[in-house]
Design a protein around this motif. Sequence first.
Motif, PDB file in Angstrom:
ATOM      1  N   GLY A  15       0.797  -1.218   0.000  1.00 43.15           N
ATOM      2  CA  GLY A  15       0.000   0.000   0.000  1.00 43.15           C
ATOM      3  C   GLY A  15       0.827   1.264   0.000  1.00 43.15           C
ATOM      4  N   PHE A  18      -0.211   4.188  -1.979  1.00 40.48           N
ATOM      5  CA  PHE A  18      -1.489   4.758  -1.554  1.00 40.48           C
ATOM      6  C   PHE A  18      -1.319   5.723  -0.374  1.00 40.48           C
ATOM      7  CE2 PHE A  18      -6.131   4.580  -0.922  1.00 40.48           C
ATOM      8  CZ  PHE A  18      -6.526   4.478  -2.240  1.00 40.48           C
ATOM      9  N   ARG A  19      -0.089   5.960   0.020  1.00 38.66           N
ATOM     10  CA  ARG A  19       0.156   6.896   1.111  1.00 38.66           C
ATOM     11  C   ARG A  19      -0.107   8.330   0.645  1.00 38.66           C
ATOM     12  NH1 ARG A  19       5.845   4.177   3.189  1.00 38.66           N
ATOM     13  NH2 ARG A  19       4.901   2.331   4.132  1.00 38.66           N
ATOM     14  N   SER A  22      -3.156   5.417   3.196  1.00 40.59           N
ATOM     15  CA  SER A  22      -3.041   4.066   3.744  1.00 40.59           C
ATOM     16  C   SER A  22      -2.318   4.042   5.089  1.00 40.59           C
ATOM     17  CB  SER A  22      -2.317   3.151   2.745  1.00 40.59           C
ATOM     18  OG  SER A  22      -1.019   3.643   2.457  1.00 40.59           O
ATOM     19  N   LYS A  27      -5.577  -0.085   2.403  1.00 43.96           N
ATOM     20  CA  LYS A  27      -5.981   0.418   1.092  1.00 43.96           C
ATOM     21  C   LYS A  27      -7.324  -0.151   0.646  1.00 43.96           C
ATOM     22  CE  LYS A  27      -4.595   0.066  -3.780  1.00 43.96           C
ATOM     23  NZ  LYS A  27      -3.552  -0.396  -4.725  1.00 43.96           N
ATOM     24  N   PHE A  30     -10.395   1.755   1.773  1.00 42.58           N
ATOM     25  CA  PHE A  30     -10.557   3.177   1.459  1.00 42.58           C
ATOM     26  C   PHE A  30     -11.848   3.381   0.667  1.00 42.58           C
ATOM     27  CE2 PHE A  30     -10.042   6.951  -1.161  1.00 42.58           C
ATOM     28  CZ  PHE A  30      -9.687   7.885  -0.193  1.00 42.58           C
ATOM     29  N   ASP A 117      -7.497  -4.401  -6.465  1.00 38.80           N
ATOM     30  CA  ASP A 117      -7.195  -3.030  -6.887  1.00 38.80           C
ATOM     31  C   ASP A 117      -7.730  -2.707  -8.282  1.00 38.80           C
ATOM     32  OD1 ASP A 117      -5.479  -4.589  -8.378  1.00 38.80           O
ATOM     33  OD2 ASP A 117      -3.679  -3.409  -7.960  1.00 38.80           O
ATOM     34  N   ASN A 255      -2.677   3.990  -7.138  1.00 36.29           N
ATOM     35  CA  ASN A 255      -2.248   5.016  -6.192  1.00 36.29           C
ATOM     36  C   ASN A 255      -3.476   5.747  -5.668  1.00 36.29           C
ATOM     37  OD1 ASN A 255      -2.954   6.863  -8.258  1.00 36.29           O
ATOM     38  ND2 ASN A 255      -0.905   6.720  -9.116  1.00 36.29           N
ATOM     39  N   ALA A 256      -3.264   6.591  -4.664  1.00 39.74           N
ATOM     40  CA  ALA A 256      -4.392   7.238  -3.994  1.00 39.74           C
ATOM     41  C   ALA A 256      -5.197   8.110  -4.951  1.00 39.74           C
ATOM     42  CB  ALA A 256      -3.872   8.067  -2.819  1.00 39.74           C
ATOM     43  N   SER A 259      -8.185   6.806  -7.149  1.00 37.45           N
ATOM     44  CA  SER A 259      -9.500   6.536  -6.582  1.00 37.45           C
ATOM     45  C   SER A 259     -10.517   7.599  -6.977  1.00 37.45           C
ATOM     46  CB  SER A 259      -9.415   6.429  -5.050  1.00 37.45           C
ATOM     47  OG  SER A 259      -8.915   7.623  -4.493  1.00 37.45           O
TER      48      SER A 259
END
Length: 409
Positions: A15, A18-19, A22, A27, A30, A117, A255-256, A259
């Motif tokens: 993850g 995803f910081r 995360s 993750k 989320f 994912d 990655n974040a 989303s």
Amino acid sequence: MTSKAIILIGGPSKGTRFRPLSLDIPKLLFPVAGKPMIYHHIEACSKVPSMKEILLIGFFKEEQLKDFIQQTSKQLNVPIRYINEEKVLGTAGGLYHFRDIILSSDNPESIFVLHSDVCCSFPLEELQQFHQKYKRHCTIMGTQVAKEYANQYGCLVRDENTAELLHFAEKPETFVSSLINCGVYCFSPSFFDVMGKTMVDLRASNVNINSDYPEITRNRNLETLRLEQDIFVPLAGTGTISVFPYQGFWRQIKNAGSSVYCQELYLNHYAKTKPEILKKGDNIIGNVIIDPSAEVDPTAIIGPDVYIGPNVKVGKGVRIIHSIVLDSTIIKDHACVIYSILGWSSEVGLWTRVEGIPNYTPFLYSQEKRKGITIFGSGAQANGEIIVRNCIVMPHKQLDRSYSNEIIL
């Protein structure tokens, strides 16, 4: 007929991209379009009439997922069980290692395998029917992408007459095919025997098994293997695998920032399939979900493609577009939030503008560094009358001036 589903969820060390989000939540939990990322997978699986059980395989600590599993199992009326890998086994290694658990009870005739994912409509019944029609050991769901992006994914070459997988190339250096692997599969129980033989052949051939993740030891251990590279590649062209052509929306959540784009796809899907969950009103534009506990001033204009979570407070004259606003966040009067994710309990001051720069190309990793979603970690605060543009803000950071194109530690 009975079916089971396996969702491959990985673990905390996967993850990192995803910081900072995360850091607070796994993750897979989320929220995307108002539901945990993996909820969309489970909901689709629960709608398959023959579904008997859903298994999650990964190496998160069980207590991190316990509450979600219990609540979701009750809500969707489907048994959900978590299988914890004590060591990293790889996608194929995990499936093969736990094959007896997967096949025990209910004697499933179809086994769905989904990567956690991916974002799509998950047409599992259609996939199952296609799998039964061609009677091969495994069926891969594939979709078409633009030629210039295809080498970012696993590329499939398919016989258009027989639907057989003829060739599989994972992120090839040269163009192979614009048909790519969606990360959604349907297996027959016999595929575990095929996997076992392929693993033995692979070890005997003295092939060096590499890994995308440093925590996976680079050795020839039978259990530490990847499904796509180490199983599908050698089986292509052997009459073992079919390819189901999927026509709907699809994207990876690597990655974040991705989303936000996946949320847009889900909200468009909901507008057609369950419009009742979307918020309506004179101050709502397009597809929007607002939690009932959120307080949104009627002069605030929300949408399109926005999720506002529980206990959020949105002030007068606020504008929110293409964004995710998480629990207990405060957005003060006349602020503007565009293409951004505001983490839990964050705050945006009076007349402040928080803005990301959209990048809709479906690359796994953005080729344009100047484009990206602005992300506030939990508890981050932006003072009034500043601009935060194309930035990643670490948790609990307080911003007292404008920033652009920075990671703010």
